[in-house]
Design a protein around this motif. Structure first.
Motif, mmCIF file in Angstrom:
data_model
loop_
_atom_site.group_PDB
_atom_site.id
_atom_site.type_symbol
_atom_site.label_atom_id
_atom_site.label_comp_id
_atom_site.label_asym_id
_atom_site.label_seq_id
_atom_site.Cartn_x
_atom_site.Cartn_y
_atom_site.Cartn_z
ATOM 1 N N TYR A 7 0.835 -1.196 0.000
ATOM 2 C CA TYR A 7 0.000 0.000 0.000
ATOM 3 C C TYR A 7 0.876 1.255 0.000
ATOM 4 O O TYR A 7 2.030 1.229 0.440
ATOM 5 N N ASP A 8 0.288 2.352 -0.478
ATOM 6 C CA ASP A 8 0.865 3.680 -0.340
ATOM 7 C C ASP A 8 0.016 4.414 0.692
ATOM 8 O O ASP A 8 -1.205 4.523 0.544
ATOM 9 N N LYS A 9 0.646 4.937 1.728
ATOM 10 C CA LYS A 9 -0.097 5.537 2.838
ATOM 11 C C LYS A 9 -0.939 6.734 2.406
ATOM 12 O O LYS A 9 -1.930 7.069 3.068
ATOM 13 N N GLU A 10 -0.568 7.384 1.302
ATOM 14 C CA GLU A 10 -1.256 8.609 0.896
ATOM 15 C C GLU A 10 -2.285 8.396 -0.210
ATOM 16 O O GLU A 10 -2.985 9.335 -0.569
ATOM 17 N N LYS A 11 -2.383 7.183 -0.746
ATOM 18 C CA LYS A 11 -3.332 6.938 -1.840
ATOM 19 C C LYS A 11 -4.698 6.547 -1.299
ATOM 20 O O LYS A 11 -4.818 5.957 -0.224
ATOM 21 N N GLU A 12 -5.713 6.842 -2.079
ATOM 22 C CA GLU A 12 -7.059 6.395 -1.770
ATOM 23 C C GLU A 12 -7.207 4.929 -2.173
ATOM 24 O O GLU A 12 -6.451 4.413 -2.999
ATOM 25 N N ASP A 13 -8.191 4.259 -1.601
ATOM 26 C CA ASP A 13 -8.450 2.856 -1.934
ATOM 27 C C ASP A 13 -9.424 2.757 -3.100
ATOM 28 O O ASP A 13 -10.234 3.652 -3.343
ATOM 29 N N ALA A 14 -9.343 1.645 -3.793
ATOM 30 C CA ALA A 14 -10.312 1.335 -4.848
ATOM 31 C C ALA A 14 -10.603 -0.152 -4.798
ATOM 32 O O ALA A 14 -9.758 -0.950 -4.369
ATOM 33 N N LEU A 15 -11.789 -0.542 -5.197
ATOM 34 C CA LEU A 15 -12.151 -1.957 -5.231
ATOM 35 C C LEU A 15 -11.167 -2.691 -6.115
ATOM 36 O O LEU A 15 -10.968 -2.339 -7.279
ATOM 37 N N PHE A 16 -10.543 -3.723 -5.559
ATOM 38 C CA PHE A 16 -9.458 -4.383 -6.284
ATOM 39 C C PHE A 16 -9.969 -5.554 -7.108
ATOM 40 O O PHE A 16 -10.740 -6.388 -6.637
ATOM 41 N N ALA A 17 -9.512 -5.588 -8.349
ATOM 42 C CA ALA A 17 -9.749 -6.726 -9.236
ATOM 43 C C ALA A 17 -8.403 -7.136 -9.815
ATOM 44 O O ALA A 17 -7.632 -6.275 -10.265
ATOM 45 N N PRO A 18 -8.065 -8.430 -9.779
ATOM 46 C CA PRO A 18 -6.748 -8.864 -10.278
ATOM 47 C C PRO A 18 -6.519 -8.416 -11.715
ATOM 48 O O PRO A 18 -7.416 -8.460 -12.553
#
Length: 590
Positions: free
Chosen positions: A277-288
């Motif tokens: 992870y990057d501490k400053e990035k927002e999350d997004a629903l992950f798809a491989p």
């Protein structure tokens, strides 16, 4: 037919775990205080270089369950009490002084490129502001349902201004609480801040050694819900990452900042995945993402590593930065090599996997004697890896030679943590410590020549006869497991069943052909399982399942202080010579 009842628990379960939802009674929300004691003459550690004296025992208060917590279900049908939803108390240490004397400098020259180097999408933004970026949300005033409440000391600001700049901070988890402690203060039992969570328990946490300074500390916490907290304690700001498991909804079993990185940290999950992870990035629903080694590309996925998202992916606007799947079993722990290139990973399936995480490939897979592996660490020079696990053994692996060199027998239960004592290591000998569920602290010494000494037939027979009676049941269990096949062959080869997997799978080395190392000290240090071990320049520290953080002062003389001086070779102290001769005599039959 008469059936014997299950045996009583080996240690007393904290009241907070057994109360409330498990018996249908109401849970009073009462916060208790930490208690510190100074045992007089209690639990000294006698070693060759002198006696380590127990300085203090800081007992962290166990918070009661939150009223909204679901009843605790123990999967063990023979259990008489609920299982605590925790991995025990772990401690992260941070010294903010200019000398950083509590952090041992590695002798290994780091020449590796930074993680993600070459991918322009991961390049940090150019900024003229030298200040460290902090999270945006105030945790004290948080309205999040994830954070129950935050208790700060009324004199936190004054204590921070008056404290010793060379003092040691500690961050510790216990049950659903996370505490920030000042171990250099006379009020070390009074936390500077305590965070209480509602729906999760912190399992692992870490401090960023690169970004810390007197006004800023970056801490990351991984929880049993999969959620991650990026926490800056001095400003009391926080950010929630992987919220509600949007990237990975499996518990975080281990978390570490990537060495040399300001923003990237790595997490291991119970579903066998490692996520960056990057501490400053927002999350997004992950798809491989489809990669060249995916099934869609006409090739079967790698058995040792499946890259679900590569660090070289151009899609880096949101988290995750990278996702790797190693197995379907839980990843117990991982450790970065001193050269910041390799990763040693241990899993519940009993495997140790050595990975070049910069190139995203698994190089070697080793197997435990039997059972799962729980902990792993590297020697300060990066030449050895040590693992501990459910076989009650420590195992020493040579990284350059890619083979097992010794097993360490002395624990009576699972080994929960291993660590090298770098202030007692030099070019000839190594000092190693371990703790386990048997409530013991063990110290071990070994030398390079000792581990590679040829073993005679007589010594092999003698060693086999000594361990035959105690390992008969264990061998039967291991051999009947199916995937723990014994082999006397030292030949290694890539997986022939998958031609695309170039990982070398090493067979289990027969116990009779492996050197057996005894401890130089074994001591019961408490009444509950020990879960963490840390070595500092002046002290040895442990923490236990029920929250006892114990500190031993080192002997005043005989500490090897020259190993950290990279400009001159280490000098051999009298303590080093005595340890080396003791270790050689203990291994004389090998």
């Amino acid at each position: 037919m008469f059936v014997l009842p299950p045996p009583p628990p080996r240690y007393t379960v904290p009241v907070a775990y057994a109360a409330g939802a498990s018996n249908g009674m109401a849970v009073p929300i009462v916060e208790t205080n930490n208690i510190i004691s100074h045992p007089e003459g209690g639990c000294p550690l006698q070693v060759g270089e002198g006696t380590y004296h127990l300085k203090d025992d800081l007992h962290l208060a166990t918070p009661p369950p939150h009223p909204s917590e679901a009843p605790i279900v123990n999967p063990n049908p023979l259990a008489t009490v609920p299982t605590p939803p925790t991995s025990g108390v772990k401690v992260s240490l941070a010294s903010l002084g200019p000398r950083n004397k509590n952090v041992f400098p590695s002798k290994t020259l780091v020449t590796a490129l930074p993680f993600g180097d070459g991918n322009g999408a991961l390049a940090p933004p150019v900024t003229k502001d030298p200040k460290k970026r902090k999270p945006k949300n105030n945790i004290v005033k948080s309205s999040s349902s994830f954070v129950s409440r935050v208790i700060t000391h009324e004199a936190t600001t004054k204590r921070l201004n008056d404290r010793d700049s060379e003092g040691l901070f500690a961050f510790a988890n216990i049950n659903r609480a996370f505490q920030w402690l000042d171990l250099s203060s006379k009020q070390k039992d009074e936390p500077l801040a305590k965070i209480l969570f509602t729906k999760a328990h912190v399992i692992s946490h870490d401090v960023n050694e690169l970004t810390k300074n007197p006004t800023h500390i970056d801490v990351v916490m991984g929880s049993s819900a999969g959620d991650i907290i990026w926490y800056e304690p001095i400003s009391q700001k926080y950010a929630r990452i992987n919220k509600n498991g949007v990237v990975n909804n499996s518990p975080v079993t281990h978390i570490k900042w990537i060495p040399g990185s300001e923003n990237f940290f790595m997490t291991a999950h119970a579903n066998g995945q490692i996520v960056v992870y990057d501490k400053e990035k927002e999350d997004a629903l992950f798809a491989p993402e489809l990669t060249e080694n995916s099934a869609d590309a006409g090739k079967p996925p790698y058995q040792s590593l499946q890259v679900l998202k590569s660090v070289h992916s151009k899609n880096q606007k949101t988290n995750p930065v990278a996702v790797w799947k190693l197995a379907n079993q839980k990843i117990s722990q991982f450790a970065f090599s001193p050269d910041q290139t390799h990763l040693a990973i241990v899993l519940e399936d009993g495997s140790l996997r050595v990975m070049n995480y910069l190139r995203e490939e698994v190089l070697d897979v080793f197997r435990s004697y039997y059972g799962g592996l729980i902990c792993v660490c590297w020697s300060p020079d990066g030449k050895y890896m040590v693992t501990g696990g459910q076989d009650d053994l420590l195992t020493i692996w040579s990284f350059p030679e890619r083979k097992i060199v010794a097993r360490c027998q002395g624990h009576n239960s699972w080994v929960s943590a291993v660590a090298f004592d770098p202030w007692q290591c030099d070019e000839r000998t190594y000092r190693l410590g371990s703790v386990g569920d048997d409530c013991r602290l063990l110290l071990w010494d070994f030398s390079v020549g000792m581990l590679h000494r040829p073993k005679t037939l007589h010594s092999t027979r003698q060693r086999s006869s000594m361990v035959a009676s105690s390992t008969h049941v264990s061998r039967h269990r291991a051999d009947s497991a199916g995937n723990r096949m014994r082999s006397d062959s030292q030949r290694t080869a890539p997986d022939t069943e998958n031609p695309y997997d170039q990982t070398i799978h090493h067979p289990v080395e027969a116990r009779a052909r492996t050197a057996l190392l005894p401890p130089i000290m074994s001591k019961i240090v408490g009444e509950d399982p020990i879960c963490w071990l840390g070595f500092q320049e002046d002290t040895i520290m442990t923490s236990s399942l029920e929250g006892h953080i114990r500190t031993w002062d080192r002997p005043r003389e005989g500490i090897n202080e020259s190993y950290g001086n990279a400009s001159s070779p280490a000098l051999e102290t009298s303590a080093t010579r005595s340890r080396s001769s003791h270790a050689d005599s203990a291994m004389g039959s090998f």
